[in-house]
Design a protein around this motif. Structure first.
Motif, PDB file in Angstrom:
ATOM      1  N   GLU A   1      59.380  58.627  22.031  1.00  0.00           N
ATOM      2  CA  GLU A   1      58.231  57.737  22.100  1.00  0.00           C
ATOM      3  C   GLU A   1      56.923  58.497  21.931  1.00  0.00           C
ATOM      4  O   GLU A   1      55.945  57.955  21.421  1.00  0.00           O
ATOM      5  CB  GLU A   1      58.231  56.980  23.433  1.00  0.00           C
ATOM      6  CG  GLU A   1      59.367  55.980  23.576  1.00  0.00           C
ATOM      7  CD  GLU A   1      59.353  54.948  22.471  1.00  0.00           C
ATOM      8  OE1 GLU A   1      58.335  54.243  22.330  1.00  0.00           O
ATOM      9  OE2 GLU A   1      60.353  54.850  21.731  1.00  0.00           O
ATOM     10  N   LEU A   2      56.872  59.758  22.339  1.00  0.00           N
ATOM     11  CA  LEU A   2      55.669  60.555  22.148  1.00  0.00           C
ATOM     12  C   LEU A   2      55.496  60.946  20.688  1.00  0.00           C
ATOM     13  O   LEU A   2      54.388  61.036  20.179  1.00  0.00           O
ATOM     14  CB  LEU A   2      55.715  61.827  22.997  1.00  0.00           C
ATOM     15  CG  LEU A   2      55.130  61.736  24.424  1.00  0.00           C
ATOM     16  CD1 LEU A   2      56.014  60.861  25.290  1.00  0.00           C
ATOM     17  CD2 LEU A   2      54.988  63.120  25.024  1.00  0.00           C
ATOM     18  N   GLU A   3      56.626  61.175  20.012  1.00  0.00           N
ATOM     19  CA  GLU A   3      56.561  61.673  18.638  1.00  0.00           C
ATOM     20  C   GLU A   3      56.256  60.588  17.618  1.00  0.00           C
ATOM     21  O   GLU A   3      55.925  60.883  16.485  1.00  0.00           O
ATOM     22  CB  GLU A   3      57.913  62.320  18.278  1.00  0.00           C
ATOM     23  CG  GLU A   3      58.257  63.528  19.137  1.00  0.00           C
ATOM     24  CD  GLU A   3      59.597  64.136  18.739  1.00  0.00           C
ATOM     25  OE1 GLU A   3      60.482  63.366  18.314  1.00  0.00           O
ATOM     26  OE2 GLU A   3      59.743  65.363  18.835  1.00  0.00           O
ATOM     27  N   ASN A   4      56.392  59.350  18.016  1.00  0.00           N
ATOM     28  CA  ASN A   4      56.280  58.237  17.084  1.00  0.00           C
ATOM     29  C   ASN A   4      54.875  57.635  17.121  1.00  0.00           C
ATOM     30  O   ASN A   4      54.477  57.023  18.115  1.00  0.00           O
ATOM     31  CB  ASN A   4      57.338  57.181  17.457  1.00  0.00           C
ATOM     32  CG  ASN A   4      57.470  56.123  16.393  1.00  0.00           C
ATOM     33  OD1 ASN A   4      56.686  56.074  15.445  1.00  0.00           O
ATOM     34  ND2 ASN A   4      58.468  55.275  16.557  1.00  0.00           N
ATOM     35  N   LEU A   5      54.126  57.771  16.035  1.00  0.00           N
ATOM     36  CA  LEU A   5      52.761  57.245  15.991  1.00  0.00           C
ATOM     37  C   LEU A   5      52.715  55.730  16.118  1.00  0.00           C
ATOM     38  O   LEU A   5      51.744  55.169  16.626  1.00  0.00           O
ATOM     39  CB  LEU A   5      52.081  57.658  14.674  1.00  0.00           C
ATOM     40  CG  LEU A   5      51.573  59.101  14.594  1.00  0.00           C
ATOM     41  CD1 LEU A   5      51.134  59.425  13.183  1.00  0.00           C
ATOM     42  CD2 LEU A   5      50.429  59.315  15.575  1.00  0.00           C
ATOM     43  N   SER A   6      53.775  55.061  15.686  1.00  0.00           N
ATOM     44  CA  SER A   6      53.768  53.602  15.734  1.00  0.00           C
ATOM     45  C   SER A   6      53.776  53.067  17.160  1.00  0.00           C
ATOM     46  O   SER A   6      53.532  51.882  17.387  1.00  0.00           O
ATOM     47  CB  SER A   6      54.976  53.039  14.974  1.00  0.00           C
ATOM     48  OG  SER A   6      56.185  53.442  15.586  1.00  0.00           O
ATOM     49  N   VAL A   7      54.036  53.963  18.151  1.00  0.00           N
ATOM     50  CA  VAL A   7      54.011  53.522  19.538  1.00  0.00           C
ATOM     51  C   VAL A   7      52.627  52.998  19.920  1.00  0.00           C
ATOM     52  O   VAL A   7      52.481  52.159  20.813  1.00  0.00           O
ATOM     53  CB  VAL A   7      54.451  54.678  20.477  1.00  0.00           C
ATOM     54  CG1 VAL A   7      53.354  55.735  20.580  1.00  0.00           C
ATOM     55  CG2 VAL A   7      54.785  54.159  21.877  1.00  0.00           C
ATOM     56  N   LEU A   8      51.606  53.464  19.220  1.00  0.00           N
ATOM     57  CA  LEU A   8      50.233  53.050  19.539  1.00  0.00           C
ATOM     58  C   LEU A   8      49.962  51.593  19.185  1.00  0.00           C
ATOM     59  O   LEU A   8      48.953  51.027  19.598  1.00  0.00           O
ATOM     60  CB  LEU A   8      49.227  53.957  18.812  1.00  0.00           C
ATOM     61  CG  LEU A   8      49.302  55.452  19.172  1.00  0.00           C
ATOM     62  CD1 LEU A   8      48.287  56.236  18.360  1.00  0.00           C
ATOM     63  CD2 LEU A   8      49.070  55.662  20.668  1.00  0.00           C
ATOM     64  N   LYS A   9      50.881  50.995  18.417  1.00  0.00           N
ATOM     65  CA  LYS A   9      50.714  49.588  18.044  1.00  0.00           C
ATOM     66  C   LYS A   9      51.235  48.649  19.129  1.00  0.00           C
ATOM     67  O   LYS A   9      51.047  47.436  19.055  1.00  0.00           O
ATOM     68  CB  LYS A   9      51.455  49.304  16.735  1.00  0.00           C
ATOM     69  CG  LYS A   9      50.933  50.105  15.548  1.00  0.00           C
ATOM     70  CD  LYS A   9      51.757  49.815  14.299  1.00  0.00           C
ATOM     71  CE  LYS A   9      51.280  50.645  13.112  1.00  0.00           C
ATOM     72  NZ  LYS A   9      52.087  50.392  11.887  1.00  0.00           N
ATOM     73  N   ASN A  10      51.922  49.206  20.120  1.00  0.00           N
ATOM     74  CA  ASN A  10      52.554  48.381  21.160  1.00  0.00           C
ATOM     75  C   ASN A  10      51.773  48.451  22.465  1.00  0.00           C
ATOM     76  O   ASN A  10      50.868  49.272  22.634  1.00  0.00           O
ATOM     77  CB  ASN A  10      53.992  48.867  21.388  1.00  0.00           C
ATOM     78  CG  ASN A  10      54.808  48.853  20.106  1.00  0.00           C
ATOM     79  OD1 ASN A  10      54.641  47.976  19.271  1.00  0.00           O
ATOM     80  ND2 ASN A  10      55.687  49.837  19.957  1.00  0.00           N
ATOM     81  N   ASP A  11      52.162  47.571  23.402  1.00  0.00           N
ATOM     82  CA  ASP A  11      51.587  47.632  24.747  1.00  0.00           C
ATOM     83  C   ASP A  11      52.042  48.919  25.417  1.00  0.00           C
ATOM     84  O   ASP A  11      53.153  49.402  25.166  1.00  0.00           O
ATOM     85  CB  ASP A  11      52.041  46.421  25.565  1.00  0.00           C
ATOM     86  CG  ASP A  11      51.357  45.132  25.103  1.00  0.00           C
ATOM     87  OD1 ASP A  11      50.253  45.241  24.515  1.00  0.00           O
ATOM     88  OD2 ASP A  11      51.930  44.061  25.313  1.00  0.00           O
ATOM     89  N   PRO A  12      51.214  49.525  26.306  1.00  0.00           N
ATOM     90  CA  PRO A  12      49.868  49.054  26.727  1.00  0.00           C
ATOM     91  C   PRO A  12      48.734  49.558  25.833  1.00  0.00           C
ATOM     92  O   PRO A  12      47.579  49.338  26.109  1.00  0.00           O
ATOM     93  CB  PRO A  12      49.749  49.653  28.126  1.00  0.00           C
ATOM     94  CG  PRO A  12      50.470  50.969  28.002  1.00  0.00           C
ATOM     95  CD  PRO A  12      51.630  50.727  27.075  1.00  0.00           C
ATOM     96  N   PHE A  13      49.089  50.226  24.720  1.00  0.00           N
ATOM     97  CA  PHE A  13      48.060  50.861  23.902  1.00  0.00           C
ATOM     98  C   PHE A  13      47.196  49.853  23.150  1.00  0.00           C
ATOM     99  O   PHE A  13      46.024  50.125  22.870  1.00  0.00           O
ATOM    100  CB  PHE A  13      48.729  51.847  22.910  1.00  0.00           C
ATOM    101  CG  PHE A  13      49.561  52.881  23.594  1.00  0.00           C
ATOM    102  CD1 PHE A  13      48.974  53.981  24.204  1.00  0.00           C
ATOM    103  CD2 PHE A  13      50.944  52.757  23.663  1.00  0.00           C
ATOM    104  CE1 PHE A  13      49.734  54.937  24.846  1.00  0.00           C
ATOM    105  CE2 PHE A  13      51.715  53.703  24.299  1.00  0.00           C
ATOM    106  CZ  PHE A  13      51.113  54.797  24.903  1.00  0.00           C
ATOM    107  N   ARG A  14      47.779  48.714  22.824  1.00  0.00           N
ATOM    108  CA  ARG A  14      47.006  47.708  22.092  1.00  0.00           C
ATOM    109  C   ARG A  14      45.755  47.293  22.859  1.00  0.00           C
ATOM    110  O   ARG A  14      44.741  46.916  22.270  1.00  0.00           O
ATOM    111  CB  ARG A  14      47.880  46.489  21.794  1.00  0.00           C
ATOM    112  CG  ARG A  14      48.809  46.695  20.617  1.00  0.00           C
ATOM    113  CD  ARG A  14      49.493  45.429  20.198  1.00  0.00           C
ATOM    114  NE  ARG A  14      50.380  44.919  21.235  1.00  0.00           N
ATOM    115  CZ  ARG A  14      51.273  43.952  21.009  1.00  0.00           C
ATOM    116  NH1 ARG A  14      51.344  43.382  19.821  1.00  0.00           N
ATOM    117  NH2 ARG A  14      52.067  43.540  21.974  1.00  0.00           N
ATOM    118  N   LYS A  15      45.844  47.371  24.191  1.00  0.00           N
ATOM    119  CA  LYS A  15      44.687  46.998  25.014  1.00  0.00           C
ATOM    120  C   LYS A  15      43.552  48.023  24.895  1.00  0.00           C
ATOM    121  O   LYS A  15      42.403  47.741  25.242  1.00  0.00           O
ATOM    122  CB  LYS A  15      45.107  46.876  26.478  1.00  0.00           C
ATOM    123  CG  LYS A  15      46.168  45.802  26.719  1.00  0.00           C
ATOM    124  CD  LYS A  15      46.643  45.820  28.157  1.00  0.00           C
ATOM    125  CE  LYS A  15      47.738  44.790  28.391  1.00  0.00           C
ATOM    126  NZ  LYS A  15      48.257  44.836  29.787  1.00  0.00           N
TER     127      LYS A  15
END
Length: 798
Positions: free
Chosen positions: A752-766
């Protein structure tokens, strides 16, 4: 011609070999030439509950007379290799595909091996034989230089049956059909075809019949079997394209409508229907002309029809002018029964070993179960059975239970062990339990029902006895073998399911009967060999309570023949004729005048009821389980655990923990290491789950398995990082991002840290878009540097 050594094999094919072949009439229209022909699926390897496929085999080019007849294989290599470097590989593929010419090329010339003459040669790129030249050579050199006859040419030119719902033949099916029809075309009138269970014998039989009928070599076909389900399955499935010319013989109806039979070409019949009661020879009434059929196919010919004195054999003798094709997975050779003695040596053999090696059949593992009474149980002095009779004082073991004595508590324990396995794998996995006899099958049905009361409450057909005398169970057979039907799940049986029945989804075979016959053992193992990957079946398991799987160590395990010189095991001498079996009044085959039976049983001891031991008279428990994986020769590969296998693969790659740690920390993406392990059949996520270590970091788990290091959970690593308070150098919003990333790691892992697309999901979207989040760190590279630092902190925790 000099070719650059920098060109790849694909470059060589594209620039040089393609044109050299196609300009000689081998067109690319999928009729006369195909490229990159995949002819195996790749062997499935089993490691614990993990499976992975090896690479399938591809031929670079296959050349055809027509789609029914391949004639040559061409193997390409790059210019770093000699012209003939690929010839041995081409020859290996040619032998598998049953073709007569093998070629190799590196773009500078060709090398050829001719299987018809045994000679080899090399020649230039512009000298590849034309299609007409190679076909003419094949026709001229065939049959030891005597050439092909007219019937052989006719059958070669007859294509396979194709259609929307008819799959093209696999390479071995094509070989089996071609070998058989060619033998018939040469005038051979007795043909044996040996194909392992699950490899499509009936489909192969259909294509044989189709080509012989359509080519005009045969006009009337009789297909013989000894079980209704074998006949019905064949008519409804593989032979469906011929349904308009097919008739299933029913003597009671057909005897009054003999004139209507002439309109059919293919007749399916049970031996029992053709013979009739008291050896009535119904076949003579239905077909008064013994030359009516010109082709007879005998399904599962290892059974009764091969016996010299069988009344089934009289059918074959009556239609002796026809060509006879015997089909079986297990030809049988005993003193009284000979498949080869009747049909001759097999024209083609495709064994269970071949099927598993090619990836067309499912591999299996064996679970050997030992109980506390397996090798020895002795009643106490004066112990009585449930009828109040004293039990004979002697040593009992696995060869006695349910044959000479019934131990009630043993049924409970066996049923519980089966249930435990299904609970740990798949409660809905189709299972066959092979029992000593029909009574034992009923006892096991009851024990399994009680052990699975929760499932039987949902559907009482969760467990069903399917035996020859059980009409209810036989009525459920079609549902049991159906891929789409969930129930029944567990079938208890004795003999009915041991052969011929197409059980595609069986994942567990339970052996709780004594099996001394290699033929029967192979047939039973064959119930599980069918692959159904889309439905989740990639392997099956054999659970053995009687040490039957010792037969894997028998030299005949994957050999083509069962030799039984001592058959039958017990001889009963008739006092009238002095022979066994009784030949009194033979050939009329009337009953023995003394005992009234055929064969005579005069000397057989009276059959006494089996003593039954109540549960409190003998407590049974499993004391040992060994899980083993065998290779396709039946040789024991290992009894090691998946843990040992994983350790070996890791240590083979990274000899020391320091070399592994260095690779882990330098890897751009940690997930690449776990993906590498998956390539050899090791699923770290699944393995952690099996060992109740889902919350352990992949790094810790690998170090634990391979190098014996103590594990830390992801939460423990994350908490240690939080204690260091390393986020204070970032702004408030950036700290929130890193804290959220640490929580993601704690819950889901390093990927999950290595994947940039994680930033598109919660809680980052907030916290904003990925681009805005990157700006919090001075841009994308600043974000990646912060994540890398976070990873280093995570793994610096001791």
């Amino acid at each position: 011609m000099s070719i650059s050594h920098e060109l790849t094999e694909e470059d060589i094919k594209f620039r040089y070999i393609n044109d050299a072949i196609t300009c000689k009439g081998w067109t690319k229209d999928s009729i006369f030439m195909e490229q990159q022909v995949k002819f195996t699926d790749g062997k499935i390897n089993l490691h614990g509950n993990f499976v992975h496929r090896e690479k399938p085999k591809f031929a670079d080019y296959v050349l055809y007379v027509n789609k029914a007849t391949p004639i040559a294989v061409v193997e390409a290599k790059d210019a770093n290799h000699s012209v003939s470097h690929g010839l041995q590989q081409a020859m290996e593929y040619a032998k598998m595909l049953d073709v007569k010419f093998a070629f190799s090329s590196n773009g500078e010339g060709f090398a050829e091996h001719d299987f018809l003459t045994g000679k080899e040669r090399t020649f230039g790129m512009d000298e590849f034989p034309t299609r007409d030249e190679l076909i003419e050579r094949y026709k001229r050199e065939a049959n030891d230089g005597n050439g092909l006859n007219g019937q052989e040419e006719a059958i070669i030119n007859q294509p396979f049956c194709t259609g929307q719902n008819i799959f093209p033949p696999r390479y071995y099916q094509l070989n089996a059909v071609n070998r058989t029809v060619n033998a018939i075309a040469k005038g051979q009138d007795r043909v044996l075809l040996v194909m392992a269970t699950g490899t499509g014998k009936t489909y192969t039989a259909f294509q044989i019949v189709w080509r012989l009928l359509k080519s005009g070599l045969k006009k009337k076909v009789l297909y013989l079997a000894d079980r209704n389900i074998l006949v019905d399955q064949s008519i409804q499935q593989d032979f469906k394209p011929l349904e308009k010319v097919i008739h299933k013989i029913d003597y009671s109806k057909d005897k009054n409508h003999l004139e209507e039979l002439g309109s059919y070409q293919v007749f399916f019949a049970l031996y029992q229907q053709l013979i009739g009661q008291n050896d009535a020879k119904n076949y003579q009434e239905l077909f008064p002309n013994p030359n009516y059929f010109d082709l007879v196919i005998i399904d599962e010919c290892h059974r009764g029809s091969a016996k010299d004195d069988s009344n089934w054999r009289t059918i074959l003798e009556y239609f002796s002018s026809a060509a006879h094709i015997g089909m079986t997975a297990t030809p049988k050779e005993t003193r009284y029964q000979s498949s080869i003695g009747y049909f001759g040596e097999p024209v083609y053999t495709y064994s269970l070993k071949n099927g598993i090696e090619d990836g067309f059949l499912a591999p299996f593992k064996v679970i050997n179960i030992t109980t506390n009474i397996g090798d020895e149980w002795r009643p106490v002095k004066g112990q009585k059975d449930i009828y109040g009779n004293e039990i004979e004082d002697r040593i009992y073991n696995n060869s006695d239970y349910d044959y000479n004595i019934v131990i009630e508590d043993r049924h409970r324990e066996v049923a519980q062990e089966i249930t435990n396995y299904l609970k740990s794998t798949d409660r809905m996995a189709k299972t066959i339990v092979f029992c000593a006899d029909e009574t034992h099958a009923e006892r096991m049905r009851i024990a399994l029902t009680n052990a699975n009361a929760d499932m039987c409450k949902k559907n009482p057909d969760y467990v069903v006895r399917i035996t020859g005398s059980d009409e209810y169970g036989k009525g459920k057979l079609d549902y049991f073998i159906s891929v789409s039907s969930k129930y029944p799940v567990i079938a208890t049986t004795s003999k009915l399911l041991s052969t011929g029945v197409d059980c595609k989804m069986v994942k567990l075979i339970v052996l709780d009967q004594q099996i001394g016959s290699m033929t029967e053992f192979k047939q039973i193992i064959g119930r599980g060999t069918r692959l159904r990957e889309k439905e989740g079946k990639t392997y099956f398991s054999v659970m053995d309570f009687r040490n039957v799987t010792r037969l894997f160590a028998d030299p005949d395990w994957d050999g083509p023949i069962e030799i039984d010189p001592n058959y039958p095991p017990q001889a009963y001498i008739c006092p009238t004729c002095g022979q066994s079996p009784c030949i009194c009044l033979k050939p009329e085959r009337k009953p023995c005048p003394d005992c009234g039976q055929t064969p005579c049983v005069c000397q057989r001891p009276p059959k006494l009821p089996k003593p039954i031991v109540a549960p409190d008279g003998c407590k049974v428990m499993v004391i040992n389980k060994v899980v083993s994986v065998y290779d396709t020769n039946g040789k024991l590969l290992r009894t090691e655990s998946i843990t040992d296998y994983t350790k070996k693969n890791i240590v083979d790659t990274y000899v020391t923990i320091d070399s592994f740690t260095s690779k882990w920390h330098s890897a751009g993406r940690k997930v690449e290491i776990t993906e590498m392990l998956k390539d050899v059949g090791i699923d770290i996520t699944a393995l952690k789950h099996d060992q109740n270590m889902d919350d352990v970091d992949d790094f810790d788990f690998i170090c634990h398995i391979a190098y014996g290091k103590k594990t830390l959970t992801r939460r423990e690593r994350a908490e240690q990082v939080k204690k260091r308070d390393i986020f204070n150098k970032y702004g408030e919003q950036a700290r929130l991002v890193l804290e959220a990333l640490l929580d993601k790691y704690m819950n889901e892992g390093i990927s999950e840290l290595e994947n940039l697309s994680v930033l598109k999901n919660d809680p980052f979207r907030k916290l904003g878009s990925p681009a805005n989040i990157a700006k919090l760190f001075g841009g994308k590279q600043g974000y990646l540097d912060a994540v890398k630092e976070l990873e280093q902190l995570i793994y610096n925790v001791a």
